[in-house]
Write a protein that holds these residues in place. Structure first.
Motif, mmCIF file in Angstrom:
data_model
loop_
_atom_site.group_PDB
_atom_site.id
_atom_site.type_symbol
_atom_site.label_atom_id
_atom_site.label_comp_id
_atom_site.label_asym_id
_atom_site.label_seq_id
_atom_site.Cartn_x
_atom_site.Cartn_y
_atom_site.Cartn_z
ATOM 1 N N ASN A 1 21.410 55.145 49.714
ATOM 2 C CA ASN A 1 20.586 54.040 50.220
ATOM 3 C C ASN A 1 20.284 53.039 49.105
ATOM 4 O O ASN A 1 19.162 52.946 48.600
ATOM 5 C CB ASN A 1 19.291 54.559 50.833
ATOM 6 C CG ASN A 1 18.531 53.457 51.561
ATOM 7 O OD1 ASN A 1 19.038 52.337 51.721
ATOM 8 N ND2 ASN A 1 17.321 53.752 52.022
ATOM 9 N N LEU B 1 25.929 55.603 52.001
ATOM 10 C CA LEU B 1 24.975 55.973 53.043
ATOM 11 C C LEU B 1 23.883 56.896 52.507
ATOM 12 O O LEU B 1 22.703 56.742 52.844
ATOM 13 C CB LEU B 1 25.709 56.652 54.204
ATOM 14 C CG LEU B 1 26.602 55.749 55.060
ATOM 15 C CD1 LEU B 1 27.397 56.576 56.059
ATOM 16 C CD2 LEU B 1 25.766 54.698 55.781
ATOM 17 N N HIS C 1 25.767 49.790 58.704
ATOM 18 C CA HIS C 1 24.651 49.785 59.655
ATOM 19 C C HIS C 1 24.729 48.600 60.612
ATOM 20 O O HIS C 1 23.790 48.385 61.395
ATOM 21 C CB HIS C 1 23.310 49.773 58.910
ATOM 22 C CG HIS C 1 22.966 51.097 58.279
ATOM 23 N ND1 HIS C 1 23.494 51.512 57.075
ATOM 24 C CD2 HIS C 1 22.156 52.115 58.714
ATOM 25 C CE1 HIS C 1 23.015 52.711 56.769
ATOM 26 N NE2 HIS C 1 22.209 53.104 57.732
ATOM 27 N N TYR D 1 24.893 47.781 54.394
ATOM 28 C CA TYR D 1 24.516 46.965 55.552
ATOM 29 C C TYR D 1 25.665 46.842 56.555
ATOM 30 O O TYR D 1 25.435 46.798 57.781
ATOM 31 C CB TYR D 1 24.068 45.580 55.087
ATOM 32 C CG TYR D 1 22.674 45.550 54.518
ATOM 33 C CD1 TYR D 1 21.572 45.818 55.324
ATOM 34 C CD2 TYR D 1 22.458 45.244 53.181
ATOM 35 C CE1 TYR D 1 20.280 45.782 54.805
ATOM 36 C CE2 TYR D 1 21.170 45.210 52.658
ATOM 37 C CZ TYR D 1 20.090 45.485 53.474
ATOM 38 O OH TYR D 1 18.805 45.460 52.962
#
Length: 222
Positions: A113, A110, A149, A146
Motif C-alpha cells: 500500500n 497491493l 484499484h 491505483y
C-alpha cells in the motif's frame, strides 16, 4: 632565346600489323607489365600491390583469416546449464516465469500500500532521500496501486506517463507470451525508433517539469 621543343612524332603501326607483348619482362602499353598483370608495382591481376597477399589481404607474412573462419568461443559452465535448461523446458515455461515476475510486482504493490506512509517516514527512493527531487520513476508504484484499484485519475496524477504506456506494455507482453506458449498470432504492434525516442524525450521533460517549484508544475510533485 631558345624555343621549347615541339612534340615528338610517335611511330604508328602499319595497317594490318599485330602488336605483340615484349618477352623480356618489359611492360606493355600504358605502364602495364607483360604477363597480364596490373600497373607497374602491382602483382598479377586480382592481387594487391607487390609484397601484399592475394586480394590485398595484407603484407606477406601477416596472419590471415583461416578458411573456415575463427572458431566460436566455448560457453562457460553457467551458460551451458542455462542453454540446456532452456532447450529441455516446455515452450510455456519462459512466459510462465515472466507472468510470475509480473504477479510478484503487482502483489508487492497491493500488499505494501504505497499510498500510505507515516508523516516522518523516509523516502524509499535514493534520489529523493538525498536530494529531495522526484526521480523519473517516482510515483510509479502508487500509480500501479491505483490502477489495480480502478482509480485511473489518481494513477495519472502520480505518474501520467506510466499510465499512458501501460496499455501498450500489456499488449506487447500478452502478444509475446501468447505466441511463445500457445502459438497465437496477434497483430504485431510496430513501434519505430522515432516513437521510442519521442517517448523518452517526453519522459525526460516530465521528470524535469515535475520538480520545478512554480505552479502549475508543483501539482506534478509526488
Amino acid at each position: 632565346m631558345t624555343s621549347a621543343p615541339g612534340p615528338v612524332d610517335q611511330p604508328h603501326p602499319a595497317p594490318g600489323a599485330v602488336h605483340t607483348a615484349p618477352t623480356d619482362g618489359g611492360t606493355g602499353p600504358d605502364g602495364f607489365d607483360s604477363a597480364g598483370s596490373g600497373p607497374g608495382g602491382f602483382g598479377p591481376v586480382g592481387s594487391g600491390p607487390v609484397g601484399f597477399g592475394p586480394g590485398g589481404s595484407g603484407p606477406e607474412g601477416w596472419p590471415t583469416t583461416p578458411p573456415g573462419g575463427y572458431p566460436a568461443p566455448e560457453p562457460d559452465r553457467l551458460t551451458r546449464f542455462v542453454l540446456r535448461l532452456y532447450e529441455r523446458s516446455p515452450r510455456w515455461a519462459v512466459p510462465l516465469a515472466a507472468v510470475g515476475c509480473v504477479a510478484i510486482g503487482m502483489s508487492y504493490a497491493l500488499l505494501s500500500n504505497p499510498t500510505y506512509a507515516d508523516p516522518d517516514a523516509a523516502p524509499t527512493c535514493l534520489l529523493k532521500l538525498t536530494t529531495g527531487l522526484d526521480c523519473p520513476g517516482c510515483g510509479g508504484t502508487r500509480a500501479l496501486w491505483y490502477v489495480l484499484h480502478g482509480d485511473l485519475p489518481a494513477a495519472a496524477r502520480h505518474h501520467f506517463l506510466f499510465v499512458f504506456a501501460l496499455p501498450f506494455l500489456a499488449y506487447l507482453f500478452v502478444a509475446w507470451a501468447g505466441n511463445q506458449a500457445f502459438g497465437w498470432r496477434l497483430p504485431e504492434l510496430r513501434i519505430s525508433s522515432k516513437v521510442i525516442g519521442g517517448f523518452l524525450a517526453a519522459w525526460l521533460a516530465f521528470s524535469v517539469l515535475r520538480n520545478l517549484p512554480w505552479a502549475p508544475f508543483t501539482s506534478l510533485y509526488v
